[in-house]
Design a protein around this motif. Structure first.
Motif, short mmCIF file in Angstrom:
data_model
loop_
_atom_site.label_atom_id
_atom_site.label_comp_id
_atom_site.label_asym_id
_atom_site.label_seq_id
_atom_site.Cartn_x
_atom_site.Cartn_y
_atom_site.Cartn_z
N ALA A 63 0.85 -1.19 0.00
CA ALA A 63 0.00 0.00 0.00
C ALA A 63 0.89 1.24 0.00
O ALA A 63 1.15 1.83 1.05
CB ALA A 63 -0.92 -0.01 1.21
N GLU A 64 1.39 1.59 -1.15
CA GLU A 64 2.32 2.72 -1.24
C GLU A 64 1.61 4.05 -0.96
O GLU A 64 0.49 4.28 -1.42
CB GLU A 64 2.95 2.77 -2.63
N ILE A 65 2.27 4.93 -0.21
CA ILE A 65 1.68 6.23 0.14
C ILE A 65 2.60 7.39 -0.22
O ILE A 65 2.32 8.53 0.15
CB ILE A 65 1.31 6.29 1.63
N GLY A 66 3.69 7.12 -0.93
CA GLY A 66 4.56 8.20 -1.39
C GLY A 66 5.20 9.00 -0.26
O GLY A 66 5.36 10.22 -0.37
N PHE A 67 5.56 8.32 0.83
CA PHE A 67 6.18 9.03 1.96
C PHE A 67 7.54 9.58 1.56
O PHE A 67 8.42 8.83 1.12
CB PHE A 67 6.32 8.10 3.16
N LYS A 68 7.70 10.88 1.70
CA LYS A 68 8.96 11.55 1.38
C LYS A 68 9.54 12.13 2.66
O LYS A 68 9.01 13.07 3.22
CB LYS A 68 8.74 12.64 0.33
N LYS A 69 10.62 11.54 3.10
CA LYS A 69 11.26 11.94 4.36
C LYS A 69 12.25 13.06 4.07
O LYS A 69 13.45 12.92 4.23
CB LYS A 69 11.96 10.71 4.95
N ASN A 70 11.70 14.21 3.66
CA ASN A 70 12.54 15.35 3.25
C ASN A 70 12.62 16.44 4.32
O ASN A 70 13.14 17.51 4.06
CB ASN A 70 12.00 15.95 1.96
N GLY A 71 12.06 16.15 5.50
CA GLY A 71 12.22 17.07 6.61
C GLY A 71 11.14 18.13 6.72
O GLY A 71 10.33 18.34 5.80
N TYR A 72 11.16 18.79 7.87
CA TYR A 72 10.25 19.89 8.19
C TYR A 72 11.09 21.02 8.76
O TYR A 72 12.11 20.77 9.42
CB TYR A 72 9.23 19.46 9.24
N LEU A 73 10.67 22.25 8.55
CA LEU A 73 11.41 23.39 9.06
C LEU A 73 10.45 24.45 9.56
O LEU A 73 9.58 24.91 8.82
CB LEU A 73 12.30 23.99 7.96
N PHE A 74 10.58 24.83 10.84
CA PHE A 74 9.86 25.96 11.40
C PHE A 74 10.83 27.12 11.54
O PHE A 74 11.95 26.94 12.08
CB PHE A 74 9.31 25.61 12.79
N ILE A 75 10.44 28.30 11.09
CA ILE A 75 11.28 29.49 11.22
C ILE A 75 10.48 30.58 11.92
O ILE A 75 9.28 30.71 11.72
CB ILE A 75 11.79 29.99 9.85
N VAL A 76 11.17 31.37 12.78
CA VAL A 76 10.49 32.40 13.56
C VAL A 76 11.34 33.66 13.63
O VAL A 76 12.56 33.61 13.45
CB VAL A 76 10.19 31.92 15.00
N PRO A 77 10.72 34.82 13.92
CA PRO A 77 11.49 36.05 14.13
C PRO A 77 12.19 36.03 15.47
O PRO A 77 11.94 35.14 16.31
CB PRO A 77 10.42 37.14 14.07
N LEU A 78 13.05 37.01 15.69
CA LEU A 78 13.82 37.09 16.93
C LEU A 78 12.91 37.10 18.16
O LEU A 78 13.21 36.48 19.18
CB LEU A 78 14.70 38.34 16.92
#
Length: 387
Positions: A85-100
């Motif tokens: 049951a392929e679901i196309g999982f791409k383990k390419n990461g997540y990134l949260f960015i915030v101001p100072l």
């Protein structure tokens, strides 16, 4: 038509609950009532597909820590007759960015994630620029990168859970719940449009953006209105280095998709309601400026398509309501109000609600604080920072 458990709503959440119930109790009779087996306007196929551990609350981090490895093994776990049951999982990461100004909050979240064993990396503006040279970091204070996270295909996840559940013996009924009957502190029947009455020992409300309507049939209200959001597909001719799924302080959220990118800027200012109209000005006026500010290459981006969908937005605190107790009903379980986190937490919540129903307690993941009691106590449990 008598069942042990009747699940209202057969999207990713309802189908995950059905799968775990049948896996844990093979002899149980489980029915899923789904009014549209084509899922034409269902929320799951219109989701962005992101899966991440970047939360503040321990419950959400634990849900991700369970669900993401489950998705990694999904093709084999959900295989039927030897077909993955392929679901196309791409383990390419997540990134949260915030101001100072928000780095303190991001640091608290980062520490909470590390305490839960997450692989997360703290990045200064210089570190962000080194890793993602195209990014404008002039207004940023820090970022957190989770390289083990990523995204997957929502429709494939839904179909995987549904087909596997059916292979285990779960019944799917294509019908619309038009009424619910109760006696004292229990639900007795769900009435469907075809005229049938579904009797069950336990009921689970997995109707997502329509969960509120099911509760109305029982005579009470829940703070889970439908919230329209847009998923845009856009392209640019200017090259950009490979990117993770990125979220910034202005709620811009996007990821690579094929030859382009998929994402948008969901807003809580959107009027609540069942609205599937496309606002063609929204990309130009809101999303494009946010993209172009963060990456100059998007100055020349073109929006190729826009898909509207609905969040089951929990206006109380933005987190799922799970378990019994709504309006004093002991056998009516809520499993809705994910506010955009439903697909990524479907495995964890499917397991949790199954343990609660079959064993009377949480064993793997303790989601007690996400129960109905917090609404009675008027004690919201919101996330910190970017949600």
């Amino acid at each position: 038509m008598k069942y042990d458990v009747a699940i209202i709503g057969g999207g990713a959440i309802g189908s995950a609950a059905a799968y775990f119930l049948k896996l844990m109790a093979p002899a149980s009779d489980v029915i899923v009532i789904e009014r549209d087996p084509t899922y034409a306007i269902a929320s799951t196929p219109r989701a962005s597909g992101g899966v991440r551990r970047l939360f503040a609350l321990s419950e959400n981090i634990q849900l991700s820590n369970f669900s993401i490895p489950f998705f990694e093994s999904f093709p084999k776990t959900m295989a039927i007759e030897g077909v993955d049951a392929e679901i196309g999982f791409k383990k390419n990461g997540y990134l949260f960015i915030v101001p100072l100004s928000a780095t303190g909050m991001l640091r608290q979240n980062y520490d909470a994630q590390r305490d839960q064993g997450c692989n997360v990396v703290w990045l200064t503006p210089d570190g962000l620029k080194e890793k993602f040279p195209s990014m404008n970091v002039s207004d940023l204070g820090a970022g957190v990168h989770s390289p083990d996270d990523g995204w997957l295909d929502p429709h494939s996840v839904l179909m995987g859970f549904r087909k596997k559940s059916q292979s285990l013996g779960v019944k799917y009924l294509a019908d619309d719940v038009v009424g619910m009957d109760r006696a004292a502190h229990a639900v007795t029947h769900a009435r469907v449009a075809s005229g049938a009455q579904i009797e069950a020992d336990q009921f689970i409300n997995c109707a997502g953006a329509w969960a509120k309507e099911i509760c109305k049939q029982l005579g009470f209200d829940v703070p889970i209105p439908p919230l329209r959001r847009f998923e845009h597909y856009f392209e640019t001719q200017e090259p950009i280095e490979p990117l993770p799924y990125l979220k910034d302080p202005e709620r811009l959220a996007f990821r690579p998709e094929g030859a382009g990118y998929s994402g948008g800027v969901p807003t809580l200012a959107e009027p609540r309601g069942y609205n599937f109209e496309v606002d063609y000005d929204y990309f130009e006026s809101v999303v494009w400026p946010a993209l172009a500010h963060r990456f100059p290459q998007f100055e020349r981006t073109k929006c190729r398509s826009t898909l509207p969908g609905l969040y089951d937005q929990n206006d109380f605190d933005g987190n799922v309501i799970i378990g019994p107790g709504a309006d004093g009903l002991g056998n009516f379980h809520m499993l809705a109000g994910f506010s955009g986190h439903g697909l990524m937490h479907a495995p964890g919540c499917g397991l949790a609600i199954s343990e609660l129903i079959l064993k009377g307690r949480y064993e793997t993941l303790d989601l007690t604080r996400f129960g109905w009691q917090r609404l009675i106590d008027d004690a919201p449990l919101p996330e910190r920072g970017i949600i």
